[in-house]
Design a protein around this motif. Sequence first.
Motif, mmCIF file in Angstrom:
data_model
loop_
_atom_site.group_PDB
_atom_site.id
_atom_site.type_symbol
_atom_site.label_atom_id
_atom_site.label_comp_id
_atom_site.label_asym_id
_atom_site.label_seq_id
_atom_site.Cartn_x
_atom_site.Cartn_y
_atom_site.Cartn_z
ATOM 1 N N TYR A 58 3.924 -0.638 16.357
ATOM 2 C CA TYR A 58 4.543 -1.864 16.833
ATOM 3 C C TYR A 58 5.630 -1.503 17.896
ATOM 4 C CZ TYR A 58 1.782 -3.621 12.786
ATOM 5 O OH TYR A 58 0.815 -4.235 11.959
ATOM 6 N N ALA A 106 3.119 2.921 13.303
ATOM 7 C CA ALA A 106 2.830 2.784 11.892
ATOM 8 C C ALA A 106 1.637 3.498 10.995
ATOM 9 C CB ALA A 106 2.539 1.041 11.818
ATOM 10 N N SER A 147 1.032 1.608 -1.414
ATOM 11 C CA SER A 147 2.269 0.913 -1.608
ATOM 12 C C SER A 147 2.508 0.046 -0.441
ATOM 13 C CB SER A 147 3.718 1.925 -1.531
ATOM 14 O OG SER A 147 3.126 3.031 -2.309
ATOM 15 N N ASN A 148 3.366 -0.743 -0.500
ATOM 16 C CA ASN A 148 3.919 -1.813 0.242
ATOM 17 C C ASN A 148 4.381 -1.148 1.615
ATOM 18 O OD1 ASN A 148 5.000 -3.656 -2.232
ATOM 19 N ND2 ASN A 148 3.845 -4.561 -1.082
ATOM 20 N N ALA A 161 2.473 0.486 3.728
ATOM 21 C CA ALA A 161 1.928 1.751 3.761
ATOM 22 C C ALA A 161 0.932 1.773 5.100
ATOM 23 C CB ALA A 161 0.843 2.369 2.620
ATOM 24 N N GLY A 162 0.630 0.767 5.646
ATOM 25 C CA GLY A 162 -0.202 0.479 6.701
ATOM 26 C C GLY A 162 -1.486 -0.042 6.485
ATOM 27 N N LYS A 163 -1.780 -0.627 5.377
ATOM 28 C CA LYS A 163 -3.016 -1.218 5.185
ATOM 29 C C LYS A 163 -3.309 -2.320 5.978
ATOM 30 C CE LYS A 163 -1.722 -2.056 0.674
ATOM 31 N NZ LYS A 163 -0.439 -1.776 0.844
ATOM 32 N N SER A 164 -2.489 -3.326 6.250
ATOM 33 C CA SER A 164 -2.872 -4.622 6.848
ATOM 34 C C SER A 164 -2.862 -4.112 8.337
ATOM 35 C CB SER A 164 -1.955 -5.435 6.647
ATOM 36 O OG SER A 164 -1.840 -6.154 5.293
ATOM 37 N N THR A 165 -2.119 -2.935 8.468
ATOM 38 C CA THR A 165 -1.994 -2.653 10.163
ATOM 39 C C THR A 165 -3.503 -2.010 10.459
ATOM 40 O OG1 THR A 165 0.094 -2.110 9.977
ATOM 41 C CG2 THR A 165 -0.864 -0.915 11.545
ATOM 42 N N LYS A 170 -6.091 -4.868 10.899
ATOM 43 C CA LYS A 170 -5.428 -5.462 12.330
ATOM 44 C C LYS A 170 -6.139 -4.592 13.423
ATOM 45 C CE LYS A 170 -1.472 -7.005 10.825
ATOM 46 N NZ LYS A 170 -0.344 -7.489 10.890
ATOM 47 N N PRO A 207 2.221 -9.614 19.615
ATOM 48 C CA PRO A 207 3.071 -8.890 18.586
ATOM 49 C C PRO A 207 2.722 -8.685 16.960
ATOM 50 C CG PRO A 207 3.966 -11.085 19.031
ATOM 51 C CD PRO A 207 2.451 -10.881 19.842
ATOM 52 N N GLU A 208 1.991 -9.691 16.465
ATOM 53 C CA GLU A 208 1.586 -9.625 15.084
ATOM 54 C C GLU A 208 0.987 -8.428 14.873
ATOM 55 O OE1 GLU A 208 0.280 -12.381 16.872
ATOM 56 O OE2 GLU A 208 2.099 -13.456 16.521
ATOM 57 N N GLU A 259 -4.225 -11.364 4.966
ATOM 58 C CA GLU A 259 -3.214 -11.578 4.249
ATOM 59 C C GLU A 259 -2.760 -13.128 4.246
ATOM 60 O OE1 GLU A 259 -0.352 -8.508 4.951
ATOM 61 O OE2 GLU A 259 0.140 -8.470 2.777
ATOM 62 N N GLU A 300 -5.993 -8.303 0.606
ATOM 63 C CA GLU A 300 -5.362 -8.601 -0.864
ATOM 64 C C GLU A 300 -5.991 -9.907 -1.304
ATOM 65 O OE1 GLU A 300 -2.172 -7.390 -2.116
ATOM 66 O OE2 GLU A 300 -1.700 -6.157 -0.195
ATOM 67 N N GLN A 350 -3.664 -4.674 -3.658
ATOM 68 C CA GLN A 350 -2.570 -4.231 -4.481
ATOM 69 C C GLN A 350 -2.992 -3.836 -5.892
ATOM 70 O OE1 GLN A 350 0.595 -3.706 -4.047
ATOM 71 N NE2 GLN A 350 0.522 -3.982 -2.026
HETATM 72 N N1 LIG Z 1 3.989 -7.373 13.350
HETATM 73 C C1 LIG Z 1 4.991 -6.163 13.147
HETATM 74 N N2 LIG Z 1 6.105 -5.875 13.782
HETATM 75 C C2 LIG Z 1 6.627 -4.800 13.574
HETATM 76 N N3 LIG Z 1 6.291 -3.890 12.419
HETATM 77 C C3 LIG Z 1 5.380 -4.465 11.705
HETATM 78 C C4 LIG Z 1 4.614 -5.416 11.795
HETATM 79 N N4 LIG Z 1 3.771 -5.607 10.935
HETATM 80 C C5 LIG Z 1 3.861 -4.597 10.108
HETATM 81 N N5 LIG Z 1 4.977 -3.812 10.526
HETATM 82 C C6 LIG Z 1 5.419 -2.413 10.088
HETATM 83 O O1 LIG Z 1 4.456 -1.448 9.821
HETATM 84 C C7 LIG Z 1 4.341 -0.980 8.477
HETATM 85 C C8 LIG Z 1 3.216 -1.046 7.870
HETATM 86 O O2 LIG Z 1 3.031 -2.371 7.406
HETATM 87 P P1 LIG Z 1 1.541 -3.100 6.876
HETATM 88 O O3 LIG Z 1 1.526 -4.437 6.794
HETATM 89 O O4 LIG Z 1 0.376 -2.463 7.560
HETATM 90 O O5 LIG Z 1 1.765 -2.606 5.319
HETATM 91 P P2 LIG Z 1 0.557 -2.735 4.069
HETATM 92 O O6 LIG Z 1 0.169 -1.522 3.509
HETATM 93 O O7 LIG Z 1 -0.357 -3.693 4.451
HETATM 94 O O8 LIG Z 1 1.828 -3.397 3.086
HETATM 95 P P3 LIG Z 1 1.668 -4.448 2.007
HETATM 96 O O9 LIG Z 1 1.249 -3.909 0.379
HETATM 97 O O10 LIG Z 1 3.314 -4.868 1.534
HETATM 98 O O11 LIG Z 1 0.919 -5.764 2.461
HETATM 99 C C9 LIG Z 1 5.555 -1.296 7.624
HETATM 100 O O12 LIG Z 1 6.530 -0.426 8.092
HETATM 101 C C10 LIG Z 1 5.790 -2.862 8.266
HETATM 102 O O13 LIG Z 1 7.082 -3.012 8.344
#
Ligand SMILES: Nc1ncnc2c1ncn2[C@@H]1O[C@H](COP(=O)(O)OP(=O)(O)OP(=O)(O)O)[C@@H](O)[C@H]1O
Length: 239
Positions: free
Chosen positions: A11, A16, A35-36, A38-42, A45, A53-54, A89, A164, A196
């Motif tokens: 990002y 990430a 964990s929260n 960790a980069g799962k949603s990233t 996407k 930017p999202e 999510e 999730e 989760q």
């Molecule tokens: N749009 C964004 N802009 C900047 N940083 C981001 C953005 N989205 C996520 N991040 C960062 O990227 C990292 C991974 O985030 P991600 O959302 O992939 O985590 P996750 O594993 O899905 O967590 P969760 O279980 O909380 O959903 C985190 O440090 C988060 O703050």
Amino acid sequence: MLQVNNLKAAYGKIEALHGVSFSVNQGEIVTLIGSNGAGKSTTLKALMRLQPPESPTVTGGNIFFHGSSMLKTEPHNVVGKLRMTLVPEGRQVFGNLSVVENLTLAAWTNKGDAKKDLDYVFGLFPRLADRMKQRGDTLSGGEQQMLAVGRAIMSKCTLLLLDEPSMGLSPLLMYEMFRTLKELNKQGLTIILVEQNARMALRLAHRGYVLDTGEIVAQGTGEDLLESPDIKTAYLGGH
Ligand SMILES: Nc1ncnc2c1ncn2[C@@H]1O[C@H](COP(=O)(O)OP(=O)(O)OP(=O)(O)O)[C@@H](O)[C@H]1O
Ligand SMILES: [Mg+2]
């Protein structure tokens, strides 16, 4: 079906994903846990080729879908041509449209019999059938979750990415959601499941990967990961 090789994603300037590799075979349920943050949603996407930017920018590595790199594939073709669908999510149903309108709209990639698919979705989620005319934004959180999964089914995807899906569901509805996913998988749908609720996800999945701060730190069959003492302590509440 899907091969992710050393994927890096950022990002802006902040990386990430630091080189994530995993694979998904046709017909599998593969879960990504961690964990929260960790980069799962990233990861999901990045796979959908969603744009900043999202969503992150892919800065390294590659993603192969049936052997071809999909790094240059436009997001609408990921859905329409490759037939991958993401249930993000937070659901994102259309609030000003009714249940049945939400479902019908999701069938734009579906050249088959939308009416039949609609009946199928209503069979899986009778609650949605009862609320066919109700606006999306007046559904309960759990009903919106069902609608989001229903929309994915209407899209006739071959690879379903779920971020999730159990979020906000009561234990009973969570159980039903997982049963529905198992049923869809039995009928041939390949699924990547981010959860989760790692224990339930690992029970359902054929294989799993554990993400920690942008890296894969463990992998194995659902059973192996459930039995691993390290995984138990770190991700399953130690029991
Ligand atoms: N749009 C964004 N802009 C900047 N940083 C981001 C953005 N989205 C996520 N991040 C960062 O990227 C990292 C991974 O985030 P991600 O959302 O992939 O985590 P996750 O594993 O899905 O967590 P969760 O279980 O909380 O959903 C985190 O440090 C988060 O703050
Ligand atoms: Mg997330």
